[in-house]
Design a protein around this motif. Structure first.
Motif, PDB file in Angstrom:
ATOM      1  N   GLN A  30       0.833  -1.201   0.000  1.00  0.00           N
ATOM      2  CA  GLN A  30       0.000   0.000   0.000  1.00  0.00           C
ATOM      3  C   GLN A  30       0.867   1.250   0.000  1.00  0.00           C
ATOM      4  N   GLY A  31       0.203   2.399  -0.110  1.00  0.00           N
ATOM      5  CA  GLY A  31       0.963   3.643  -0.086  1.00  0.00           C
ATOM      6  C   GLY A  31       0.110   4.853  -0.361  1.00  0.00           C
ATOM      7  N   SER A  32       0.782   5.961  -0.613  1.00  0.00           N
ATOM      8  CA  SER A  32       0.124   7.248  -0.848  1.00  0.00           C
ATOM      9  C   SER A  32       0.332   7.695  -2.289  1.00  0.00           C
ATOM     10  N   SER A  58      -4.501   7.483  -1.891  1.00  0.00           N
ATOM     11  CA  SER A  58      -3.875   6.285  -1.323  1.00  0.00           C
ATOM     12  C   SER A  58      -4.270   5.077  -2.161  1.00  0.00           C
ATOM     13  N   THR A  60      -4.127   0.408  -2.143  1.00  0.00           N
ATOM     14  CA  THR A  60      -3.758  -0.886  -1.585  1.00  0.00           C
ATOM     15  C   THR A  60      -3.879  -1.917  -2.699  1.00  0.00           C
ATOM     16  N   SER A  99       4.989  -1.897   8.305  1.00  0.00           N
ATOM     17  CA  SER A  99       4.055  -1.868   7.176  1.00  0.00           C
ATOM     18  C   SER A  99       4.775  -1.372   5.928  1.00  0.00           C
ATOM     19  N   ALA A 101       4.943   1.107   2.862  1.00  0.00           N
ATOM     20  CA  ALA A 101       4.456   2.454   2.566  1.00  0.00           C
ATOM     21  C   ALA A 101       5.165   2.991   1.330  1.00  0.00           C
ATOM     22  N   ALA A 103       5.313   5.617  -1.880  1.00  0.00           N
ATOM     23  CA  ALA A 103       4.862   6.967  -2.231  1.00  0.00           C
ATOM     24  C   ALA A 103       4.923   7.146  -3.743  1.00  0.00           C
TER      25      ALA A 103
END
Length: 212
Positions: A30-32, A58, A60, A99, A101, A103
Motif C-alpha cells: 500500500q501507499g500514498s 492512497s 492498496t 508496514s 508504505a 509513495a
C-alpha cells in the motif's frame, strides 16, 4: 534506538508470534499518491495490478504478500495528460518494516507551443542610422506566456524566416495566441494560433508579416 530499528524489531516479533501459531505474517502492499488529477493510472506489483481512480490519495494492491516476500511497485500505465512515478519505498522485502508504505507522485505533462515566422526583416540602414531588428510580441492569453519574435533570429534572411516558441502549456489545456504588439510599418497576421495541447509539442503556428 532509531525508529527504523524499532520497526524492524517489531516486524520480526510479529512474524515470530505468527509463526509460533502456525501462521505466516501477511502484509498489504500500500501507499500514498500525490497529484493524481486524471483517470488511467494503473499500478503493478509483479502480476498484481490495480487501476487507480482520479483524485485518489492512497492505494492498496489487491493481493497481500507473505513475510520475506519481495515487492516492487511500478507504474504500468500513466493517467491521461500526466506522468506518475514512485518516489519512495517502491521496493523491498515484506517484514523489513511494520508496514509497506510506497509513495507515488504524479505531475502534469506540458508542451511548448510555437511555429515559424516569415517576412520579418530588420529596418534598413539609412545614412548614419544602422539597421535594427524588427520585433513582434506574441501573447498566449490562456496562460499568460509571452515571446518576442525578432528578425534577428531569422535563419533564412532572404525570406525573413525563423522559428519561435512560447512557454509550455499543460497537456489538455487550451491555448490562444495573439499579436500583442508589432512595428508600425509592417502588418503581421497569425494562423493556427488556437487549439488544445494533446500530448505533443505545437509547432504549426505561422506568423506572416508584410510591409504596409
Amino acid at each position: 534506538m532509531k525508529f527504523s530499528t524499532l520497526s524492524a524489531v517489531a516486524a520480526l516479533m510479529l512474524a515470530a508470534a505468527l509463526s509460533a501459531c502456525g501462521g505466516k505474517a501477511q502484509f498489504a502492499v500500500q501507499g500514498s499518491i500525490e497529484g493524481l488529477n486524471n483517470s488511467g493510472l494503473v499500478l503493478a506489483n509483479g502480476s498484481d495490478t490495480l487501476p487507480v481512480p482520479s483524485g485518489a490519495t492512497s492505494f492498496t494492491m489487491p493481493r497481500q504478500i507473505s513475510y520475506g516476500t519481495d515487492y516492487n511497485v511500478t507504474v504500468q500505465a500513466n493517467p491521461a495528460h500526466q506522468t506518475c512515478a514512485p518516489i519512495a519505498g517502491a521496493s523491498g522485502s515484506a517484514g523489513h518494516t511494520v508496514s509497506i508504505a510506497v509513495a507515488i507522485r504524479c505531475i502534469q505533462n506540458s508542451y511548448t507551443v510555437g511555429g515559424y515566422f516569415t517576412g520579418l526583416f530588420p529596418t534598413p540602414a539609412s545614412g548614419t542610422t544602422a539597421a535594427a531588428p524588427r520585433v513582434v510580441v506574441l501573447l498566449n492569453g490562456s496562460t499568460g506566456g509571452q515571446v518576442s519574435v525578432s528578425s534577428a533570429n531569422a535563419n533564412d534572411t532572404v525570406l525573413g524566416k525563423g522559428e519561435f516558441q512560447l512557454p509550455a502549456v499543460a497537456d489538455g489545456a487550451a491555448y490562444g495566441v495573439t499579436i500583442l504588439s508589432q512595428p508600425a510599418d509592417i502588418n503581421c497576421t497569425l494562423a493556427n494560433n488556437t487549439g488544445v495541447v494533446n500530448g505533443v509539442i505545437v509547432s504549426n503556428m505561422i506568423l506572416s508579416c508584410t510591409p504596409k
